[in-house]
Design a protein around this motif. Sequence first.
Motif, short mmCIF file in Angstrom:
data_model
loop_
_atom_site.label_atom_id
_atom_site.label_comp_id
_atom_site.label_asym_id
_atom_site.label_seq_id
_atom_site.Cartn_x
_atom_site.Cartn_y
_atom_site.Cartn_z
N ASN A 48 0.59 -1.52 0.13
CA ASN A 48 -0.20 -0.08 0.21
C ASN A 48 0.91 0.77 0.46
O ASN A 48 0.37 2.60 -0.26
CB ASN A 48 -0.78 -0.40 1.45
CG ASN A 48 -0.55 -0.06 2.20
OD1 ASN A 48 0.26 -1.50 2.98
ND2 ASN A 48 -0.20 0.65 3.29
N GLY A 89 5.18 3.17 -0.38
CA GLY A 89 6.69 2.28 -0.35
C GLY A 89 7.42 1.72 -1.17
O GLY A 89 6.25 1.45 -2.28
N ARG A 142 -6.51 1.48 3.20
CA ARG A 142 -5.02 2.07 2.95
C ARG A 142 -5.37 1.29 1.54
O ARG A 142 -4.65 1.97 0.51
CB ARG A 142 -3.82 2.31 3.70
CG ARG A 142 -3.70 2.65 4.50
CD ARG A 142 -2.79 2.47 4.96
NE ARG A 142 -2.04 1.92 5.99
CZ ARG A 142 -2.40 1.61 7.06
NH1 ARG A 142 -3.21 2.44 8.41
NH2 ARG A 142 -2.43 0.40 7.80
N LEU A 190 -3.98 -8.37 3.83
CA LEU A 190 -3.40 -9.32 3.89
C LEU A 190 -2.56 -9.00 5.43
O LEU A 190 -1.57 -7.62 4.47
CB LEU A 190 -2.47 -9.64 2.79
CG LEU A 190 -1.78 -11.60 2.84
CD1 LEU A 190 -1.04 -11.96 1.90
CD2 LEU A 190 -0.59 -11.24 4.10
N VAL A 227 8.75 -4.58 8.92
CA VAL A 227 8.79 -3.39 10.28
C VAL A 227 10.00 -3.53 10.88
O VAL A 227 11.04 -4.04 10.19
CB VAL A 227 7.98 -3.82 10.58
CG1 VAL A 227 6.44 -3.26 10.69
CG2 VAL A 227 8.58 -5.10 11.89
N PRO A 233 17.48 -3.42 -1.28
CA PRO A 233 16.75 -2.71 -1.96
C PRO A 233 17.89 -1.60 -2.34
O PRO A 233 18.54 -0.87 -3.15
CB PRO A 233 15.85 -2.62 -1.16
CG PRO A 233 14.85 -2.88 -0.73
CD PRO A 233 16.57 -4.27 -0.28
N THR A 267 16.91 3.50 0.90
CA THR A 267 16.24 4.01 0.52
C THR A 267 14.95 5.48 1.06
O THR A 267 14.56 4.67 2.40
CB THR A 267 15.12 2.77 -0.44
OG1 THR A 267 15.56 2.09 -1.03
CG2 THR A 267 13.80 3.82 -1.32
N THR A 316 11.67 6.22 2.66
CA THR A 316 10.04 5.51 3.50
C THR A 316 10.19 5.73 4.86
O THR A 316 11.07 6.17 5.61
CB THR A 316 10.97 4.42 2.68
OG1 THR A 316 10.94 2.81 3.93
CG2 THR A 316 10.79 3.68 0.77
#
Length: 236
Positions: free
Chosen positions: A10, A12, A37, A52, A82, A189, A192, A194
């Motif tokens: 939803n 990031g 969201r 989910l 998280v 990644p 970043t 977010t």
Amino acid sequence: MTATLITGANKGLGFETARQLIAARHTVYIGSRDTERGRRAAEQLGARMVQLDVTDDASVEAAVKTIEADGGLDVLINNAGVAKEWRDDNVVIGPAEVTADLMRKTFETNVFGTVRVLHAFLPLLRRSAAPVVVNVSSGLASLTRVTTPSDPAYAYSGVAYPASKSAVNMITVQFAKAFPNMRINAVEPGFTKTDLNGNTGIQTVEQGTEIIVRMAQVDPDGPTGGYFDAEGTLPW
Ligand code: NAP
């Protein structure tokens, strides 16, 4: 059409991954623990949405049933994560303060959540002609990097988040060995911008998703059981 589920999509990195895979003509399911969201994100992108929560068996089982009824799943991106050790003032909770409770809360999503979703979607993935799993790990998962003084990861003092992502790497290699017909890889990644890091990251989400999107589209004869960032293979 390739059917792809992205957990925690939803916002990031997951949201941007969804955008890019829709552009690559995947049918994308945005997994969102919050229905509202998720609905807003899916509407924005032209994606489908499944409620989910990776920490909730019933929610994951319901998502399996929905996607199965729609025709199945080819690509699973375990992205929900998280980092509860970053306090609001951006100070990291390190060894002096880490508790079993912080470890448990972090593992609940990043580790047990990943296994819960993998386990639940395995039957659907096994029916796919070209099943792919991307586990969104971190550079902080690398024992080599965290113990190499010249590496930027060395300075990071947190325990719970890196340990959870090292576990994600182990899960990746063990599943990859067990299911040689699937492409199952861990990706980093890069740092970043977010909400996960209070938007202190230095890369854009477009840069951060590059390796996620690439590994989601890996060829059936491409790598499996690996750990990659946008530049190539990373040391475990
Ligand atoms: P983000 O913007 O905070 O997004 C995290 C996503 O995970 C959100 O959609 C969040 O949903 C979802 N989520 C959290 N707990 C969940 C649960 N129990 N069930 C379902 N969804 C849940 O962070 P991000 O940076 O995009 O993180 C995506 C992944 O990249 C994570 O696995 C993270 O560890 C990894 N990563 C990030 C960086 C970085 O620098 N950003 C670097 C390396 C790895 P809500 O909106 O409901 O909270």
